[in-house]
Design a protein around this motif. Structure first.
Motif, PDB file in Angstrom:
ATOM      1  N   UNK A 136       0.841  -1.186   0.000  1.00 57.84           N
ATOM      2  CA  UNK A 136       0.000   0.000   0.000  1.00 57.84           C
ATOM      3  C   UNK A 136       0.881   1.242   0.000  1.00 57.84           C
ATOM      4  N   UNK A 137       0.226   2.395  -0.234  1.00 62.49           N
ATOM      5  CA  UNK A 137       0.948   3.658  -0.193  1.00 62.49           C
ATOM      6  C   UNK A 137       1.956   3.747  -1.328  1.00 62.49           C
ATOM      7  N   UNK A 138       2.366   4.926  -1.633  1.00 65.71           N
ATOM      8  CA  UNK A 138       3.376   5.130  -2.680  1.00 65.71           C
ATOM      9  C   UNK A 138       3.968   6.516  -2.499  1.00 65.71           C
ATOM     10  N   UNK A 139       5.289   6.571  -2.323  1.00 62.65           N
ATOM     11  CA  UNK A 139       5.981   7.842  -2.186  1.00 62.65           C
ATOM     12  C   UNK A 139       7.211   7.827  -3.071  1.00 62.65           C
ATOM     13  N   UNK A 140       7.329   8.783  -3.966  1.00 61.07           N
ATOM     14  CA  UNK A 140       8.537   8.904  -4.776  1.00 61.07           C
ATOM     15  C   UNK A 140       9.618   9.579  -3.938  1.00 61.07           C
ATOM     16  N   UNK A 141      10.793   8.959  -3.867  1.00 60.19           N
ATOM     17  CA  UNK A 141      11.883   9.569  -3.096  1.00 60.19           C
ATOM     18  C   UNK A 141      12.995  10.112  -3.986  1.00 60.19           C
ATOM     19  N   UNK A 142      13.106   9.634  -5.235  1.00 61.38           N
ATOM     20  CA  UNK A 142      14.101  10.168  -6.180  1.00 61.38           C
ATOM     21  C   UNK A 142      13.477  10.239  -7.566  1.00 61.38           C
ATOM     22  N   UNK A 143      13.560  11.417  -8.173  1.00 59.61           N
ATOM     23  CA  UNK A 143      13.184  11.619  -9.571  1.00 59.61           C
ATOM     24  C   UNK A 143      14.416  12.120 -10.326  1.00 59.61           C
ATOM     25  N   UNK A 144      14.250  12.337 -11.614  1.00 58.96           N
ATOM     26  CA  UNK A 144      15.309  12.962 -12.397  1.00 58.96           C
ATOM     27  C   UNK A 144      16.327  12.002 -12.970  1.00 58.96           C
ATOM     28  N   UNK A 145      16.025  10.709 -12.928  1.00 56.26           N
ATOM     29  CA  UNK A 145      16.890   9.709 -13.567  1.00 56.26           C
ATOM     30  C   UNK A 145      16.341   9.483 -14.977  1.00 56.26           C
ATOM     31  N   UNK A 146      17.085   9.892 -15.950  1.00 56.21           N
ATOM     32  CA  UNK A 146      16.608   9.818 -17.333  1.00 56.21           C
ATOM     33  C   UNK A 146      16.355   8.368 -17.741  1.00 56.21           C
ATOM     34  N   UNK A 147      15.314   8.148 -18.552  1.00 56.65           N
ATOM     35  CA  UNK A 147      14.986   6.815 -19.033  1.00 56.65           C
ATOM     36  C   UNK A 147      15.302   6.701 -20.516  1.00 56.65           C
ATOM     37  N   UNK A 148      15.342   5.472 -20.998  1.00 54.01           N
ATOM     38  CA  UNK A 148      15.528   5.193 -22.413  1.00 54.01           C
ATOM     39  C   UNK A 148      14.998   3.797 -22.684  1.00 54.01           C
ATOM     40  N   UNK A 149      14.957   3.431 -23.937  1.00 57.16           N
ATOM     41  CA  UNK A 149      14.512   2.077 -24.247  1.00 57.16           C
ATOM     42  C   UNK A 149      15.444   1.059 -23.584  1.00 57.16           C
ATOM     43  N   UNK A 150      16.732   1.349 -23.593  1.00 60.89           N
ATOM     44  CA  UNK A 150      17.723   0.480 -22.964  1.00 60.89           C
ATOM     45  C   UNK A 150      18.589   1.305 -22.008  1.00 60.89           C
ATOM     46  N   UNK A 151      19.441   0.629 -21.262  1.00 68.87           N
ATOM     47  CA  UNK A 151      20.423   1.263 -20.370  1.00 68.87           C
ATOM     48  C   UNK A 151      19.753   2.027 -19.223  1.00 68.87           C
ATOM     49  N   UNK A 152      18.861   1.351 -18.518  1.00 68.59           N
ATOM     50  CA  UNK A 152      18.187   1.964 -17.384  1.00 68.59           C
ATOM     51  C   UNK A 152      18.785   1.548 -16.043  1.00 68.59           C
ATOM     52  N   UNK A 153      19.777   0.639 -16.054  1.00 67.39           N
ATOM     53  CA  UNK A 153      20.295   0.166 -14.775  1.00 67.39           C
ATOM     54  C   UNK A 153      19.188  -0.532 -14.017  1.00 67.39           C
TER      55      UNK A 153
END
Length: 359
Positions: A136-153
């Motif tokens: 339950x619940x949902x809190x974002x603690x880190x944003x700003x990590x760029x996404x792509x089709x690949x290479x997301x770690x």
């Protein structure tokens, strides 16, 4: 019999045993190192199981499915129960989606679980509450990590220092790995609410830089952080991570000896590895390989920072191997396949979790 004669006789018997094949040569000097001794299928019917994290009491592990955004509880016997989904998740048509999971070491009190996933604006790290039955619940603690089709770690792990570590890919923009102002191509280290952890080398979330697509994080018995990452066309890497160190990408792929950049401790050709998850057990790093379709065992030297000769197991037997995790209180590993990920050629529901015994 005198001690001298006894010693000579023992030596002669030992040599004879070696010659006749009764004793393996490695046992002549030291006891053989532990290694995989067997494998069984623990659970079937999965579709791209990506991350695995055990509850601190060892009663069950939480396992994420990348493209369905679903989280399951899996008991040591393999019983699987759906406990919820992670909201705001989306795929990238490649390797993004619901990826890493880490359970708060203080879960008995906080009930917090952490996820890394792809969202509409990029990759996020989020916290949810798991009461033992339902998320339950949902809190974002880190944003700003760029996404792509690949290479997301995508890997998450709590360190022995109590802080949360995350691996991020370069999002197919190679320059981001060297940009200290970017969260991409990095290992991040943070508090449980997503702030830079005390002692971080640059005063930000960034702990190390110069990574291409790191998907493996694990701590050894000495508290050191090991990381595995996928190379481009030449060399995959196993790195020993140190604060502030630069691991070279994109200037270096594998060992390059450039001043100011840290070389890996071990490399492989991409066809024999393409690593994802790693685990440390019984003095060795175990590394799951996707394209290589094998489990690598890399022994650690207890007294140095060097590693020993790597040995491959189950080559081609189970297909693409995504995540390897130690089982608390047992000399076992859990090893998951992702043959339904678009590269393995298998349909949804064809993946499984294997249990490997070591000894």
């Amino acid at each position: 019999m005198t001690p001298t004669r006894r010693t000579l006789l023992a030596a002669a018997l030992g040599a004879a045993a070696l010659l006749t094949g009764l004793v393996p040569p490695s046992s002549a000097a030291t006891a053989p190192a532990s290694e995989p001794t067997g494998v069984t299928t623990l659970s079937t019917g999965w579709t791209i199981p990506w991350g695995t994290a055990w509850l601190p009491d060892g009663s069950a592990a939480l396992v994420t499915e990348r493209d369905t955004f679903t989280v399951y509880k899996v008991t040591p016997s393999g019983t699987r129960t759906r406990v919820g989904t992670v909201p705001n998740s989306q795929t990238t048509g490649g390797e993004g989606g619901l990826m890493g999971v880490a359970v708060d070491p203080g879960w008995a009190t906080t009930r917090h679980v952490y996820f890394m996933h792809t969202s509409s604006e990029g990759n996020r790290i989020a916290r949810m509450t798991y009461d033992g039955t339902t998320l339950t619940g949902y809190t974002t603690i880190v944003r700003g990590i760029r996404k792509a089709r690949y290479h997301n770690g995508g890997r998450l792990a709590f360190g022995p220092d109590g802080y949360l570590y995350a691996s991020t890919g370069d999002a197919q923009v190679t320059s981001l790995a060297q940009d200290r102002n970017s969260l991409n191509g990095k290992i991040l280290r943070m508090t449980k609410d997503g702030r830079p952890a005390p002692g971080n080398p640059f005063g930000t979330l960034v702990y190390s830089l110069g990574h291409r697509n790191p998907q493996g994080l694990a701590f050894d018995e000495r508290g050191r952080l090991w990381e595995a990452e996928l190379g481009q066309n030449s060399r995959d890497e196993l790195n020993l991570i140190k604060p502030g160190a630069n691991y070279g990408w994109p200037a270096c792929e594998g060992t390059c000896g450039v001043a100011g950049m840290t070389d890996p401790k071990k490399t492989w050709g991409v066809a024999e590895a393409s690593p994802s998850g790693i685990a440390v057990a019984d003095g060795a790093v175990y590394m799951a390989s996707l394209r290589g379709q094998r489990l690598w065992r890399i022994p650690l030297d207890a007294g140095t920072e060097e590693v020993g000769t790597a040995t491959a197991y189950y080559v081609g037997t189970y297909g693409r191997l995504r995540t390897v995790t130690t089982v608390p209180g047992a000399k076992h590993l859990w090893l998951s396949t992702t043959n339904a990920d678009g590269n393995g050629g298998q349909p949804a529901g064809s993946d499984r979790i294997l249990e490997v015994t070591i000894g």
